[in-house]
Design a protein around this motif. Sequence first.
Motif, short mmCIF file in Angstrom:
data_model
loop_
_atom_site.label_atom_id
_atom_site.label_comp_id
_atom_site.label_asym_id
_atom_site.label_seq_id
_atom_site.Cartn_x
_atom_site.Cartn_y
_atom_site.Cartn_z
N ASP A 140 -14.59 -44.19 17.41
CA ASP A 140 -13.13 -44.16 17.50
C ASP A 140 -12.69 -43.55 18.83
O ASP A 140 -11.79 -44.07 19.50
CB ASP A 140 -12.56 -43.35 16.34
N ILE A 141 -13.31 -42.45 19.23
CA ILE A 141 -12.95 -41.80 20.49
C ILE A 141 -13.25 -42.71 21.68
O ILE A 141 -12.43 -42.84 22.60
CB ILE A 141 -13.70 -40.46 20.64
N MET A 142 -14.41 -43.35 21.67
CA MET A 142 -14.74 -44.25 22.78
C MET A 142 -13.72 -45.36 22.91
O MET A 142 -13.29 -45.72 24.01
CB MET A 142 -16.14 -44.86 22.59
N GLY A 143 -13.30 -45.93 21.76
CA GLY A 143 -12.31 -47.00 21.81
C GLY A 143 -10.97 -46.54 22.34
O GLY A 143 -10.25 -47.32 22.98
N LYS A 144 -10.62 -45.27 22.12
CA LYS A 144 -9.32 -44.76 22.57
C LYS A 144 -9.32 -44.33 24.03
O LYS A 144 -8.33 -44.51 24.73
CB LYS A 144 -8.90 -43.57 21.71
N VAL A 145 -10.41 -43.72 24.50
CA VAL A 145 -10.38 -43.08 25.81
C VAL A 145 -11.00 -43.93 26.93
O VAL A 145 -10.87 -43.58 28.10
CB VAL A 145 -11.06 -41.69 25.77
N ILE A 146 -11.67 -45.02 26.57
CA ILE A 146 -12.23 -45.92 27.58
C ILE A 146 -11.49 -47.25 27.50
O ILE A 146 -11.47 -47.89 26.44
CB ILE A 146 -13.74 -46.15 27.36
N VAL A 147 -10.88 -47.67 28.60
CA VAL A 147 -10.10 -48.91 28.60
C VAL A 147 -11.01 -50.10 28.35
O VAL A 147 -12.20 -50.08 28.72
CB VAL A 147 -9.33 -49.08 29.93
N PRO A 148 -10.50 -51.19 27.73
CA PRO A 148 -11.34 -52.32 27.33
C PRO A 148 -12.18 -52.91 28.45
O PRO A 148 -13.35 -53.26 28.24
CB PRO A 148 -10.31 -53.35 26.82
N GLU A 149 -11.60 -53.02 29.67
CA GLU A 149 -12.34 -53.66 30.76
C GLU A 149 -13.52 -52.83 31.26
O GLU A 149 -14.36 -53.33 32.02
CB GLU A 149 -11.41 -53.99 31.92
N LYS A 150 -13.62 -51.57 30.83
CA LYS A 150 -14.73 -50.71 31.27
C LYS A 150 -15.74 -50.42 30.15
O LYS A 150 -16.73 -49.74 30.38
CB LYS A 150 -14.20 -49.39 31.82
N ARG A 151 -15.48 -50.96 28.96
CA ARG A 151 -16.33 -50.60 27.82
C ARG A 151 -17.75 -51.14 27.96
O ARG A 151 -18.72 -50.42 27.75
CB ARG A 151 -15.71 -51.11 26.52
N LYS A 152 -17.86 -52.43 28.27
CA LYS A 152 -19.21 -52.98 28.38
C LYS A 152 -19.97 -52.31 29.51
O LYS A 152 -21.17 -52.05 29.40
CB LYS A 152 -19.17 -54.49 28.58
N SER A 346 -22.74 -51.88 19.00
CA SER A 346 -21.57 -51.11 19.45
C SER A 346 -20.56 -52.00 20.17
O SER A 346 -19.36 -51.93 19.91
CB SER A 346 -22.01 -49.98 20.39
N GLY A 347 -21.05 -52.83 21.07
CA GLY A 347 -20.17 -53.63 21.92
C GLY A 347 -19.35 -54.64 21.16
O GLY A 347 -18.12 -54.74 21.35
N ILE A 348 -19.98 -55.40 20.27
CA ILE A 348 -19.25 -56.42 19.52
C ILE A 348 -18.22 -55.77 18.61
O ILE A 348 -17.09 -56.25 18.48
CB ILE A 348 -20.22 -57.30 18.71
N LEU A 349 -18.59 -54.65 17.99
CA LEU A 349 -17.65 -53.96 17.10
C LEU A 349 -16.42 -53.49 17.88
O LEU A 349 -15.28 -53.59 17.38
CB LEU A 349 -18.33 -52.78 16.42
N LEU A 350 -16.61 -53.00 19.08
CA LEU A 350 -15.49 -52.59 19.90
C LEU A 350 -14.58 -53.76 20.24
O LEU A 350 -13.35 -53.63 20.29
CB LEU A 350 -15.98 -51.93 21.20
N GLU A 351 -15.18 -54.93 20.48
CA GLU A 351 -14.39 -56.09 20.91
C GLU A 351 -13.63 -56.75 19.78
O GLU A 351 -12.55 -57.31 20.00
CB GLU A 351 -15.30 -57.11 21.60
N ILE A 352 -14.15 -56.72 18.56
CA ILE A 352 -13.47 -57.42 17.46
C ILE A 352 -12.51 -56.51 16.71
O ILE A 352 -11.83 -56.95 15.78
CB ILE A 352 -14.48 -58.04 16.47
N SER A 353 -12.45 -55.23 17.09
CA SER A 353 -11.54 -54.29 16.44
C SER A 353 -10.45 -53.85 17.41
O SER A 353 -10.49 -54.17 18.60
CB SER A 353 -12.31 -53.07 15.93
N ARG A 410 -16.78 -64.73 17.99
CA ARG A 410 -15.95 -64.51 19.18
C ARG A 410 -16.43 -63.24 19.88
O ARG A 410 -16.64 -62.21 19.25
CB ARG A 410 -14.48 -64.34 18.75
N CYS A 411 -16.59 -63.30 21.18
CA CYS A 411 -17.20 -62.18 21.92
C CYS A 411 -16.29 -61.56 22.96
O CYS A 411 -16.75 -60.97 23.93
CB CYS A 411 -18.49 -62.65 22.60
N SER A 412 -14.98 -61.72 22.82
CA SER A 412 -14.06 -61.08 23.77
C SER A 412 -13.05 -60.27 22.98
O SER A 412 -12.81 -60.51 21.81
CB SER A 412 -13.32 -62.14 24.60
N ALA A 413 -12.47 -59.29 23.65
CA ALA A 413 -11.59 -58.35 22.97
C ALA A 413 -10.30 -59.01 22.50
O ALA A 413 -9.75 -59.88 23.17
CB ALA A 413 -11.24 -57.20 23.92
N PRO A 414 -9.77 -58.62 21.32
CA PRO A 414 -8.48 -59.13 20.86
C PRO A 414 -7.35 -58.62 21.73
O PRO A 414 -7.45 -57.58 22.35
CB PRO A 414 -8.38 -58.59 19.42
#
Length: 417
Positions: A140-152, A346-353, A410-414
């Motif tokens: 949850d923290i990673m998803g909030k504090v790291i912007v989507p384009e920098k997650r992977k 980790s990566g796919i879960l971040l992108e589909i949520s 689907r492999c890109s962020a919503p």
Amino acid sequence: MNTVQDAQHATERAQKRNFTGFLIHALFLALTLNFIDVNTVVPNLLAEAGGTAVHLGLLSGIMVGGTKFMQLVFAGMIVPLERKRGALLVGIYIRVASLLLLGLFIRTLAGASTWKIWAIISVMTVFSFSGAYANIAYTDIMGKVIVPEKRKRLLVVKQLISSIGVILSALLVKVILGNVAYPDNYSLLYLLAGTLLLLGTIGFWMIVEPVSQAPKRQNLREKWSMFWSVLKYDGDFRKYLFLINTTGIVASLLPFLILFGRTQFPVDGNLIGTFLLVQMAGSLGTNILLNLFSTDQRYRSLIYVFVLVSLGTPLIALLVPAHPLWYALVFLFSGTSHTLNQILSSGILLEISTNENRAVYTGLSGAGSIMQVIYPLAAGALIGIVGYSVVFIVSALYMSLGLYSARTIRCSAPVSS
């Protein structure tokens, strides 16, 4: 204008600080996990204490599948929190305590006995479940504090740093297991693991976590309704669950490779250290290749590679000659499959949520990983009946079903992330 620029600079500084914090934790965690590697060190420790394939199946089910299932239980406790860092640190501190306790206990392990086997399983259960508690907050923290384009990029760099760290710790594991007498060698490993994991919390104290709006507390019926709604309407989440319940069982299969190797040739602490080094070399090589050639946010090609490498690992174990030098190839492949599994899960879960439902999705993904509980229990029981060959071949065929997810998910962020 200056106010806008100041805000942008503050955001950039926070991003860099958060990015660095996650990487610091990744380094210390990498140094820690080799000392308690579930694929090599833990299975051999359990075997030295007199454990069988059934005991290993139970421990693997707890450490791999059971840990994920407990995430659903803990999600309801963590989701209402406005800040999750406190929960994250509590989970890690419990893990530290269990490692230090096990390190002290192992000194009494000279000779095999049933109570020692169950003591190891019990302490590792506490260690694993507290990790599940911490992981809900971590995701949850990673998803909030790291912007989507920098997650992977963070995940790949984190894996690269982790691979370098585990190579160094694997060398230390080899030295300790090969030169310190049993059981003092394992005792020292676990005491070091607890100390290093404690140092890893420095990274989380650095993170700048924004306050989240606490969601309305729900009763049990409302929670199950929400969970069912996710499963019913999110096709990508169902495909994600299908992947981790098919190819993802490789995480539960890997611990059995050591037991199979022990049936083919003598295995001592020095050889365990060698296998661990080879496994880490496979992990590091995979991360180097990903850093060189992975330039976008899409995961589809990685899923294909993950499926093929994973199903090939048990087949290679059966096909190579019964010699430690050849058998090391198995751990080269296991390192690759482990790294890809970590990045993809980790990566796919971040992108589909999204930021709003990420903790719920993380909890559901754990509860939905039912095969990672059932598989090691079934494999541990069946190995004594039909043998390793049949179990490994059936496992490879089953893991190939993950190709369906590789083709359709689907492999890109919503947009709402």
